[in-house]
Design an enzyme around this catalytic site. Structure first.
Site, PDB file in Angstrom:
ATOM      1  NE  ARG A 114      -3.567   2.061   2.920  1.00 30.23           N
ATOM      2  CZ  ARG A 114      -4.830   2.223   2.543  1.00 30.23           C
ATOM      3  NH1 ARG A 114      -5.408   1.305   1.794  1.00 30.23           N
ATOM      4  NH2 ARG A 114      -5.507   3.294   2.889  1.00 30.23           N
ATOM      5  CG  HIS A 141      -8.250   0.958  -3.284  1.00 31.23           C
ATOM      6  ND1 HIS A 141      -7.707  -0.210  -2.792  1.00 31.23           N
ATOM      7  CD2 HIS A 141      -8.778   1.603  -2.193  1.00 31.23           C
ATOM      8  CE1 HIS A 141      -7.872  -0.259  -1.482  1.00 31.23           C
ATOM      9  NE2 HIS A 141      -8.518   0.825  -1.096  1.00 31.23           N
ATOM     10  CD  GLN A 144     -13.105  -0.276  -0.955  1.00 27.95           C
ATOM     11  OE1 GLN A 144     -12.390  -0.217   0.028  1.00 27.95           O
ATOM     12  NE2 GLN A 144     -14.383  -0.652  -0.892  1.00 27.95           N
ATOM     13  CG  ASP A 236     -12.824   8.006  -1.671  1.00 29.23           C
ATOM     14  OD1 ASP A 236     -12.837   7.937  -0.422  1.00 29.23           O
ATOM     15  OD2 ASP A 236     -11.790   7.801  -2.339  1.00 29.23           O
ATOM     16  CB  CYS A 276     -13.800   3.068  -0.295  1.00 34.43           C
ATOM     17  SG  CYS A 276     -13.283   4.782  -0.497  1.00 34.43           S
ATOM     18  NE  ARG A 304     -10.424  -3.758   0.789  1.00 34.62           N
ATOM     19  CZ  ARG A 304      -9.597  -2.795   1.211  1.00 34.62           C
ATOM     20  NH1 ARG A 304     -10.080  -1.623   1.605  1.00 34.62           N
ATOM     21  NH2 ARG A 304      -8.286  -2.988   1.221  1.00 34.62           N
TER      22      ARG A 304
END
Length: 316
Positions: A114, A141, A144, A236, A276, A304
């Site tokens: 990440r 991502h 996600q 987001d 998210c 997730r």
């Protein structure tokens, strides 16, 4: 998807850098596998598919869901996960990514990273002969997006004829949603303020995928136009990690893009709301939406875990 894992798709040894590298069949396989693993977990059935395997988790960006879901997922699969703070590694003190990749590949069975620049993940994958999983970069991502697809499928029962709307910044989350939707045949609308549109390179890529899947892509600067007849509304934060210096300007530029009661009345009455997380209540979404009856953000967060377990078990 049947909810029954079919073994005809072989992903062993593959990297997950972006879902653009995965076919529709491979993505549906991962979602099907995730559903099966989720059901096994809920029934309390052990599924120790990765006994003796070790996942290294490199973090240059802070995390709640990514770290905990990957670590818990490896534990539930019978393996181990190691947290590696990039600033504490020699890679953070000048060792090349190539050298780091070659060394870690001799200790570990897979790496999840990440970080900021997507090129770091690509270089790591180039030099490591073990699976590399993109836990988030500034551009993509994918983990996600897999959890998002899983949530949408659970809520709507199909992707065909459904419309996903993303309202906000044309960022890494938007990029991966566009790719994921276009791969599985889910219509997608992206509403952003001017100058915050998704990457032109990603748009070109997604337009090609829509030709193959038959799904529709709408890009607009009008959130009302985008949300019309939406089955799913997604947003987001307006200021992602690394862009904090722009926060004051972004609050002004995104003011008309808040997901609130006025906006969602243009969607279908049974729309599902996704985010998210983490969310800034009162900025990109009002509390009555994210805490309301149409919100499935915590189911999405849970997914997730299940989606990533499917990825880990498949790649390893």
């Amino acid at each position: 998807m049947s909810g029954v894992v079919e073994k005809k798709v072989n992903l062993k040894g593959k990297d997950l850098l972006t879902l653009a590298d995965f076919s529709k069949e491979e993505i549906l396989y991962l979602l099907d596998f995730a559903l099966e693993l989720k059901q096994q977990q809920k029934r309390g059935e052990k599924h120790l598919l990765l006994e003796g395997k070790t996942l290294g988790m490199i973090f240059a960006k802070s995390s709640t869901r990514t770290r905990i879901s990957f670590e818990a997922g490896m534990n539930q699969l019978g393996g181990k996960a190691m947290f590696l703070n990039q600033s504490d590694m020699q890679m953070g003190r000048g060792e090349s990514i190539a050298d780091t990749a070659k060394v870690l590949a001799r200790y570990l069975d897979a790496i999840m990273i990440r970080t900021f620049e997507h090129e770091i993940v690509e270089e790591l994958a180039e030099h490591a002969d073990i699976p590399i999983i993109n836990g988030l970069t500034d551009d993509f991502h994918p983990c996600q997006a897999l959890a998002d697809l899983l949530t949408i499928y659970e809520e709507k029962g199909t992707f065909a004829g459904k419309k996903l709307v993303y309202v906000g910044d044309g960022n890494n989350v938007a990029h991966s949603l566009m790719i994921a939707a276009s791969k599985v045949g889910l219509d997608c609308a992206i509403a952003t303020p001017k100058n915050y549109e998704p990457s032109a390179k990603v748009i070109e890529m997604v337009e090609q995928f829509t030709k193959e899947s038959g799904s529709q892509l709408l890009l607009t600067n009008d959130p009302i136009e985008a949300v019309k007849d939406a089955d799913v509304i997604y947003t987001d934060v307006w200021t992602s990690m690394g862009w904090e210096s722009e926060n004051e300007q972004r609050l002004k530029d995104f003011a008309a893009f808040q997901v609130n009661q006025e906006l969602v009345k243009h969607a279908k009455s049974d729309y599902s709301f996704l985010h998210c997380l983490p969310a800034h209540r009162g900025e990109e979404v009002t509390a009555d939406i994210i805490d309301g009856p149409n919100s499935v953000v915590f189911d999405e967060a849970e997914n997730r875990l299940h989606a990533q377990k499917a990825v880990l078990a498949s790649l390893l």
